[in-house]
Design a protein around this motif. Structure first.
Motif, PDB file in Angstrom:
ATOM      1  N   MET A 222       0.461  -0.689  -0.002  1.00  0.00           N
ATOM      2  CA  MET A 222       0.263  -0.002  -0.060  1.00  0.00           C
ATOM      3  C   MET A 222       1.071   1.121   0.027  1.00  0.00           C
ATOM      4  SD  MET A 222      -1.167   0.102   3.921  1.00  0.00           S
ATOM      5  CE  MET A 222      -2.174   1.758   4.198  1.00  0.00           C
ATOM      6  N   ASN A 223       1.919   1.290   0.681  1.00  0.00           N
ATOM      7  CA  ASN A 223       3.023   2.613   0.538  1.00  0.00           C
ATOM      8  C   ASN A 223       3.314   2.324  -1.368  1.00  0.00           C
ATOM      9  OD1 ASN A 223       4.894   0.590   0.740  1.00  0.00           O
ATOM     10  ND2 ASN A 223       6.487   2.144   0.372  1.00  0.00           N
ATOM     11  N   ASP A 224       3.255   1.892  -2.047  1.00  0.00           N
ATOM     12  CA  ASP A 224       3.419   2.129  -3.417  1.00  0.00           C
ATOM     13  C   ASP A 224       2.926   2.061  -4.580  1.00  0.00           C
ATOM     14  OD1 ASP A 224       6.905   1.200  -2.523  1.00  0.00           O
ATOM     15  OD2 ASP A 224       5.004  -1.124  -2.374  1.00  0.00           O
ATOM     16  N   LEU A 225       1.514   1.658  -4.005  1.00  0.00           N
ATOM     17  CA  LEU A 225       0.302   2.233  -4.770  1.00  0.00           C
ATOM     18  C   LEU A 225      -1.510   2.172  -3.867  1.00  0.00           C
ATOM     19  CD1 LEU A 225      -1.030   2.307  -7.224  1.00  0.00           C
ATOM     20  CD2 LEU A 225      -1.383   0.313  -7.741  1.00  0.00           C
ATOM     21  N   MET A 226      -0.828   3.301  -2.987  1.00  0.00           N
ATOM     22  CA  MET A 226      -2.217   4.213  -2.271  1.00  0.00           C
ATOM     23  C   MET A 226      -4.226   3.675  -2.815  1.00  0.00           C
ATOM     24  SD  MET A 226      -1.464   7.124   0.258  1.00  0.00           S
ATOM     25  CE  MET A 226      -2.641   6.956   1.771  1.00  0.00           C
ATOM     26  N   ARG A 227      -4.411   4.179  -3.662  1.00  0.00           N
ATOM     27  CA  ARG A 227      -5.657   3.410  -4.165  1.00  0.00           C
ATOM     28  C   ARG A 227      -6.111   2.910  -3.458  1.00  0.00           C
ATOM     29  NH1 ARG A 227      -6.589   3.945  -8.871  1.00  0.00           N
ATOM     30  NH2 ARG A 227      -8.121   5.621  -8.394  1.00  0.00           N
ATOM     31  N   PRO A 228      -5.818   1.332  -3.752  1.00  0.00           N
ATOM     32  CA  PRO A 228      -6.969   0.557  -3.208  1.00  0.00           C
ATOM     33  C   PRO A 228      -6.828   0.837  -1.509  1.00  0.00           C
ATOM     34  CG  PRO A 228      -5.432  -0.242  -5.033  1.00  0.00           C
ATOM     35  CD  PRO A 228      -4.932   0.854  -4.583  1.00  0.00           C
TER      36      PRO A 228
END
Ligand SMILES: *Cc1c(COP(=O)(O)O)cnc(C)c1O
Length: 421
Positions: free
Chosen positions: A309-315
């Motif tokens: 989630m720190n790399d791709l937070m959108r979800p």
């Protein structure tokens, strides 16, 4: 349309195999496609041209502030919409001419306003009376009048996710619709302000054209009122917000969006400033991650990947959907199975997909998360002391690391132990 396709069963960015990039720099990483950026910009610019609009396209850098991405768009003629001094510096470093930069945002500090005024950018979109007064004093100290549009809040429902809707009166953005004329009158009395236009931005990931039309008609009404009162309104900033398909959405084509602008604002003789972010970069980027473990839980299978989630937070932040696919295509006829795709971070929110149908995968396999070029790397953090995710730009058969993965020593370099230890 994008340029991430299978070639001989292996997912490529243009002519570069993602597996090759993974072997060279490790995972996870973001990968952007120059050809896709060019295509999106060109389709958008062409739509505005066909609609006969005198348009300035200012890429909303917050969607993807990488200097190489901004540079790619700047070379096509894009300006920049920035929301902080950091983004303004990125845009300037990318070669965007100051005369094509707009500064937006509700909380610009004195230091940020001083920097923007000193650089002589095209326009500052002011969002409150206190900001207007502060900007006036900053500009007047330099003996200039800063070109300003007031960002008005047209109180329309963008019909998008609550966290990214910005044009309702209960949102923090813009100057309340009903008070706009009064604030314009005040602006006219301030020595450091030159009123040039009206700005609005009603939200992000809009999938219908109707809310845009509604907002633009309100802007139109306001222009009539202001002109009748002697204001020389010559620029209209219509913001960004046009959505992209992540799953099964069917957002309006840029042609339809341009027609809405033409129909509502086209005859006012104004230059139209646009601030697209997501539309230009979302489909031009993917996140590549490696499967660390496949874990059989009591009721479901977890595919644990090395992105989080720190790399791709959108979800985690917006319950956003990203298509996920193996970088190496499975043999034809492979039956997909439902799995939860999760990262290693110690939060249940660190889940990219629940019960998603994927071909069976095993540890070591690479997965690609599509449509990750906007608000992906831009929102990344180092939570769980994970190195900031690197970014790669592909052009044809070449690729370059455009932001390196920091080493642990670099990550710790800004920290220190106080001398009482
Ligand atoms: C975020 C933002 C944009 C860009 O929005 P997209 O949905 O990415 O197009 C444009 N203008 C302003 C003022 C913004 O805050």
């Amino acid at each position: 349309m994008n340029h991430f396709d299978l070639i001989d069963g292996s997912l490529h960015a243009e002519q570069v195999a993602l597996a090759e990039i993974a072997a060279r720099i490790g995972t996870p990483f973001y990968c952007y496609s120059t050809a896709t950026l060019v295509r999106h910009y060109t389709v958008f610019a062409h739509a505005l041209e066909k609609a006969g609009l005198d348009a300035t396209i200012c890429f909303a850098c917050k969607a993807n502030p990488n200097v190489a991405v901004i540079r790619t768009l700047a070379e096509l003629g894009a300006g920049a919409d920035v929301v902080s001094e950091g983004e303004l510096r990125q845009a300037l470093a990318a070669g965007v001419p100051p005369g094509r930069i707009v500064f937006s945002g509700v909380g610009k500090t004195r230091g940020e306003l001083e920097f923007a005024v000193a650089k002589g950018i095209m326009q500052i979109n002011v969002e409150s009376e206190p900001e207007l007064e502060l900007l006036s004093s900053v500009a007047a100290e330099r003996g200039i009048r800063m070109p300003v549009s007031l960002r008005v809040n047209p109180d329309v429902d963008a019909g998008t996710h609550a966290k990214i809707t910005t044009g309702k009166k209960e949102n923090k953005f813009g100057i309340e619709w009903t008070r706009a004329h009064e604030v314009y009158r005040k602006a006219r009395t301030l020595p450091g302000i030159e009123v040039v236009g009206v700005a609005c931005h009603i939200g992000s990931q809009l999938t219908e054209v109707a809310p845009f039309r509604e907002a633009f008609l309100r802007v139109r009404d306001l222009v009539a009122i202001l002109r009748a009162d002697g204001f020389d309104i010559r620029r209209l900033d219509v913001g960004g917000g046009l959505g992209v398909p992540y799953e099964d959405e069917t957002p309006p084509h840029p042609d339809e969006y341009a027609a809405a602008i033409r129909d509502t604002l086209g005859d006012l003789g104004c230059r139209i400033v646009l601030e697209p972010g997501r539309l230009l970069v979302a489909n031009a980027g993917i996140l590549v991650s490696r499967v660390v473990y496949v874990k059989e839980g009591a009721t479901r299978t977890f595919v644990i990947v090395d992105a989080a989630m720190n790399d791709l937070m959108r979800p985690a932040l917006y319950d956003a959907h990203h298509a996920i696919e193996p970088v190496t295509a499975p043999p034809p006829g492979t039956e997909p199975v439902p799995v939860d795709v999760v990262g290693p971070v110690c939060e249940t929110g660190d889940t990219f997909a629940r019960q998603r149908l994927l071909p069976p995968v095993k540890a070591g396999d690479l997965l690609a998360f599509r449509t990750a070029g906007a608000y992906g790397a831009a929102m990344a953090s180092t939570y769980n002391t994970r190195p900031l995710v690197p970014e790669v730009l592909v052009k044809g058969d070449r690729f370059a690391v455009v932001r390196a993965r920091p080493t642990y020593e670099e990550m710790r370099a800004l920290e220190s132990l106080p001398d009482w230890f």
